[in-house]
Design an enzyme around this catalytic site. Structure first.
Site, mmCIF file in Angstrom:
data_model
loop_
_atom_site.group_PDB
_atom_site.id
_atom_site.type_symbol
_atom_site.label_atom_id
_atom_site.label_comp_id
_atom_site.label_asym_id
_atom_site.label_seq_id
_atom_site.Cartn_x
_atom_site.Cartn_y
_atom_site.Cartn_z
ATOM 1 N N SER A 1 -11.578 -2.176 1.014
ATOM 2 C CA SER A 1 -10.226 -2.121 1.597
ATOM 3 C C SER A 1 -10.190 -2.785 2.960
ATOM 4 O O SER A 1 -9.174 -3.312 3.371
ATOM 5 C CB SER A 1 -9.784 -0.669 1.784
ATOM 6 N N ASP B 1 0.833 -1.208 0.000
ATOM 7 C CA ASP B 1 0.000 0.000 0.000
ATOM 8 C C ASP B 1 0.867 1.258 0.000
ATOM 9 O O ASP B 1 1.961 1.254 -0.566
ATOM 10 C CB ASP B 1 -0.951 -0.022 1.216
ATOM 11 N N HIS C 1 -3.791 4.960 4.327
ATOM 12 C CA HIS C 1 -4.516 3.748 3.964
ATOM 13 C C HIS C 1 -3.829 2.468 4.441
ATOM 14 O O HIS C 1 -4.450 1.591 5.046
ATOM 15 C CB HIS C 1 -4.684 3.748 2.441
#
Lengths: 86, 808
Positions: free
Chosen positions: B271, B56, B97
């Site tokens: 996610s 990520d 994230h």
């Protein structure tokens, strides 16, 4: 409208003959060999400092001759891929 | 028996009570814990010794909830080309994230900070690769980082979910997936978990994403807490399983770690789901580290469950599995996963059977359905390719079409199971068609492969199109993946055998697909009737089946016990020693990897995280004084003889043995008073005459002053310079020169004891004040100064005080 490709100054190149051979070919065409791509044998990551970092076109020059070298099995200029977090 | 009682497990992490998807405290319809994570924990599975990494935008490795489980060896910064995956910080916290995803997997439990990760004892790494130009090289590098060390790669990203993109891994990333599943985890196969996509509102279809569509990835979807379809959900036939995630504004979201060492209760989208499944798989890998990448997919197929997930398209395939295009095989069940994993025997090798259609162009007429078939024998004539029991089914198509978004494609299996490979996409105006694009379905899992496969293509123009330009299917290929034998009741692969320890599931039977290929009774009969040859490890008493665990005695060693089942082995695995007299593998003491006996002082090497203290043959968490922990040899190695304590290397000393003193990180011999150890000359050399002890030859390198010398700043002087006074300082018995008050040229001691001022200052009441007179300091003014005690304030003392003082 279709999104246009963005070309980088990075190449993926497949060369048999080991790191030394890859280094020689990189130097011959003005690239720098940044090493093997992960665990992919015979695949090397090349960088060309005189090619613009991001471009809408695949610029041609002496560096392009690497694609025609008989010792190079495959070469691909890297294109930016649009990726989104989910 | 594991209790599903929320009070049974409690953590002090402040957001623990908000983790509704793990435990429920309310006894009402909002109470959701069907993922059974708590039960898996209660069985003792927390992800120990499993390594997960998040591909990520980086992870905040020093986050209090991540630091303890953070694993540098599972981390890399592909964007910055170094080993630190710390995210780039900016005002919008764009790169939060990865940190959010990491916390879901392996946030530390009971540390009073945020949350509890699903595999809270797993090791967590981060590969920073989204914060820059993503290319095929970047993806291939990222997917191939330390495949023998990292068990699970979790990715919550992909091509644009805009309902018009068709994109997937490039040639290098495809190879990286293949290398990962073939060579990763020392041949067991890397496990890639992928978020299925957030393009629901744009009418996107996850089959147009080559990552989620790949057989090598475990594609994960999301459901709201009430079992509804979230607004962002994309449907497709490659989705394998589902977890809870966010939904509408009134639905609860997911709590996790956030950037800048914070916590969030606002993590959303698919996610969320990939790291959740990565965490559940980590629990299963702890239960059985030897399961392969395909075993993991089989486990998910067998144990995931529709529970209360609402969809109109739930169907039961011919192998008895309930499956949907929204949720795959349903909500993951961590408890069922660990129970099944514990007793799992690897499925037989994967076979691939490919059949290409004839090269006749088939026209796809608007508003009509075009059907084409391939009849497959499952390559029964080719033992190496023979597929009888299906796993993944891939359809590769070469389609030319004026508007790609008008197409809908279905595949109907020989058993009649219909998979929607592609739905219409409103925003996809592309005229590029599909050039050898591969669609994948898992909906035929467990079905028989042989028979007629039908590809059905519909073209429903959503806009005015020229009727003369028709779509064409130029070629299609059917690729069947699976096994030639029944994966669960194959020759030598007996799942759930009676000799295995069965842990009862919590009020829920594991899925038992119908029709069951072999009933338990048949299995018994099969065992009784076994007359084949025994495994080469079996001894003279024979066997009741073909495998090493069917032996009645062993020629070398027997491993396991009656509860877990015994098997014959030629050598004992790590964690066991060979008891030659009893011909048994006996367990080493906890912490020992190799040993000579059961005792704690009979270790030869240690498990990860511990170090062998060879002097006592024990495994220790930290090495005793005089030794350092060598991470490579996993041993306590001796510090250099001059070092009393050292760090990471024998000669990186932090304390010295007697007779030596520390010079940087080196212990050098202590020299007599008046000398110091000269590192270049390697001998004791004299200090400057003003020093009693020193670190070098200079007059500013004294540690203590010679007799009759006083320490002034960094030097030793025979007498104090002007502006200094002689005195002892607290803790130091030697004389020192200390600085007089500001502007004093000489003084008698500390405080207001000036005897002489420097130029421009006058001595007033043993204080030096600036040499200036005040021409309007009359009596009234001085009274005001006095009554307001202005002269006691340093700021005003420089002005009229002198005049007033002189005036009385």
């Amino acid at each position: 409208s279709p999104s246009r490709s963005v070309y980088t100054n990075q190449w993926a190149v497949r060369i048999t003959g080991g790191r030394e051979e890859a280094d020689k070919l990189a130097s011959k065409y003005g690239y720098r060999n940044l090493g093997q791509i992960g665990g992919l044998e015979n695949h090397y990551h090349f960088h060309h400092s005189k090619v613009v970092r991001r471009s809408a076109f695949a610029t041609k020059g002496t560096h392009s001759f690497i694609h025609m070298d008989s010792k190079v099995e495959w070469a691909q200029q890297q294109v930016v891929k649009s990726r989104v977090k989910r | 028996y594991a209790r599903n009682d929320p009070n049974f497990v409690h953590f002090n992490d402040p957001k623990w009570s908000n983790m509704w998807y793990i435990h429920c405290t309310e006894k009402n319809s909002r109470c959701r814990s069907e993922m059974n994570i708590l039960s898996a924990w209660q069985r003792g599975y927390t992800g120990k010794n499993v390594v997960v990494t998040i591909l990520d935008d980086g992870i905040e490795r020093n986050h209090p909830d991540l630091a303890q489980n953070y694993d540098q060896l599972a981390s890399y910064d592909v964007n910055g080309n170094d080993h630190d995956p710390t995210p780039r910080y900016d005002s919008s916290n764009e790169n939060k994230h990865g940190t959010r995803c990491a916390g879901e997997v392996a946030a530390v439990a009971n540390n009073s900070h945020c949350i509890v990760g699903i595999a809270y004892n797993a090791r967590i790494g981060g590969i920073r690769m989204l914060d820059g130009d993503v290319t095929d090289v970047v993806e291939a590098k990222s997917l191939g980082i330390r495949p023998d060390y990292i068990d699970i790669y979790s990715a919550s990203w992909g091509p644009d979910d805009d309902g018009k993109t068709v994109d997937g891994p490039g040639p290098l990333a495809k190879q990286a997936f293949e290398v990962g599943i073939k060579k990763g985890r020392k041949g067991l196969g890397s496990i890639f978990v992928w978020a299925s996509g957030n393009g629901g509102r744009q009418g996107d279809h996850c089959s147009c994403d080559g990552y989620t569509n790949s057989i090598y990835t475990i594609s994960v979807s999301s459901a709201t807490e009430n079992g509804n379809k979230p607004w962002y959900l994309e449907v497709c036939s490659s989705t394998l399983a589902t977890t809870y995630s966010s939904g509408e504004f009134y639905d609860r979201k997911i709590v996790t770690t956030d950037l800048r060492q914070r916590c969030t209760d606002g993590h959303t989208g698919t996610s969320v789901s990939a790291p959740m499944v990565a965490g559940v798989i980590a629990l299963a890998l702890e239960a059985n580290p030897l399961i392969t990448w395909r075993d993991v997919q089989h486990l998910l197929v067998k144990t995931s469950s529709p529970v209360h997930l609402k969809a109109k398209d739930w169907k039961t395939n011919a192998a008895g599995y309930r499956v949907s295009h929204l949720y795959g095989f349903g909500l993951v069940d961590a408890d069922a996963m660990v129970v099944e994993a514990k007793k799992w025997r690897s499925v037989p090798p994967q076979h691939t059977c490919t059949k290409i259609s004839d090269r006749r162009t088939r026209y796809i007429r608007a508003d009509q359905k075009m059907n084409t078939t391939i009849t497959s024998t499952g390559c029964s004539g080719h033992p190496e390719q023979h597929v009888s029991y299906l796993e993944h089914v891939v359809v590769r198509v070469l389609i030319v079409h004026p508007r790609r978004g008008d197409l809908e494609i279905n595949l109907i299996s020989p058993s009649g199971t219909r998979s929607q490979l592609l739905a219409k996409r409103l925003f996809d105006n592309s005229n590029e068609g599909f050039r050898n694009w591969e669609f994948m379905t898992v909906h035929c899992w467990g079905e028989r492969a042989e028979g007629q496969w039908t590809l059905e293509i519909s073209d429903s123009p959503s806009q005015l199109r020229s009727p003369e330009v028709m779509g064409k299917l130029k070629e299609w290929t059917l690729i069947l993946y699976g096994t030639s034998e029944n994966p669960y009741y194959s020759n030598g692969s007996h799942h759930s055998r009676s000799r295995m320890l069965e842990i009862p599931s919590l009020g829920k039977d594991l899925k038992n697909p119908e029709p069951s290929p072999v009933s338990p009774q048949e299995e018994e009969e099969e065992e009784e009737e076994y007359n084949g040859s025994c495994n080469s490890e079996c001894g003279d008493q024979g066997c009741d089946g073909p495998d090493a665990d069917h032996c009645l005695n062993c020629i070398h060693f027997s491993l396991g016990n009656l509860k877990t089942g015994r098997t014959c082995v030629s050598h004992c695995p790590l964690g066991f020693f060979e008891d030659s007299s009893a011909r048994r593998c006996r367990r080493c003491h906890r912490g020992c990897e190799k040993c000579t006996g059961r005792g704690p002082s009979e270790c030869l090497s240690c498990r990860r995280g511990l170090f062998l203290y060879a002097t006592e043959s024990t495994c220790v968490e930290s090495c005793p004084v005089g030794f350092y922990a060598d991470d490579i040899q996993r041993q306590c190695l001796k510090c250099h003889e001059n070092c009393m304590k050292c760090l990471r290397d024998a000669d990186r000393c932090t304390a010295c043995s007697e007779g030596f003193s520390l010079a940087g990180m080196t212990c050098v011999p202590e020299c007599a008073n008046g000398t110091f150890f000269h590192l270049e000359e390697m001998k004791c050399s004299p200090c400057h005459f003003s020093c009693s002890t020193c670190t070098g030859p200079g007059k500013e390198e004294c540690i203590r002053c010679a007799r009759d010398f006083l320490q002034q700043d960094w030097m030793c002087v025979p007498e104090c310079s002007p502006g200094y006074y002689e005195g002892e300082t607290g803790g130091f018995h030697h004389q020192m020169c200390r600085k007089c008050e500001e502007n004093c040229l000489s003084c008698e001691g500390p405080g207001l004891t000036c005897t002489k001022c420097r130029d421009g200052y006058n001595l007033v009441s043993r204080t030096c004040i600036v040499n200036a007179t005040c021409n309007n300091a009359d009596e009234v003014f001085c009274e005001m100064v006095k009554s307001n005690r202005l002269c006691e304030k340093k700021l005003f003392r420089q002005f009229c005080c002198r005049t007033c003082l002189m005036a009385g």
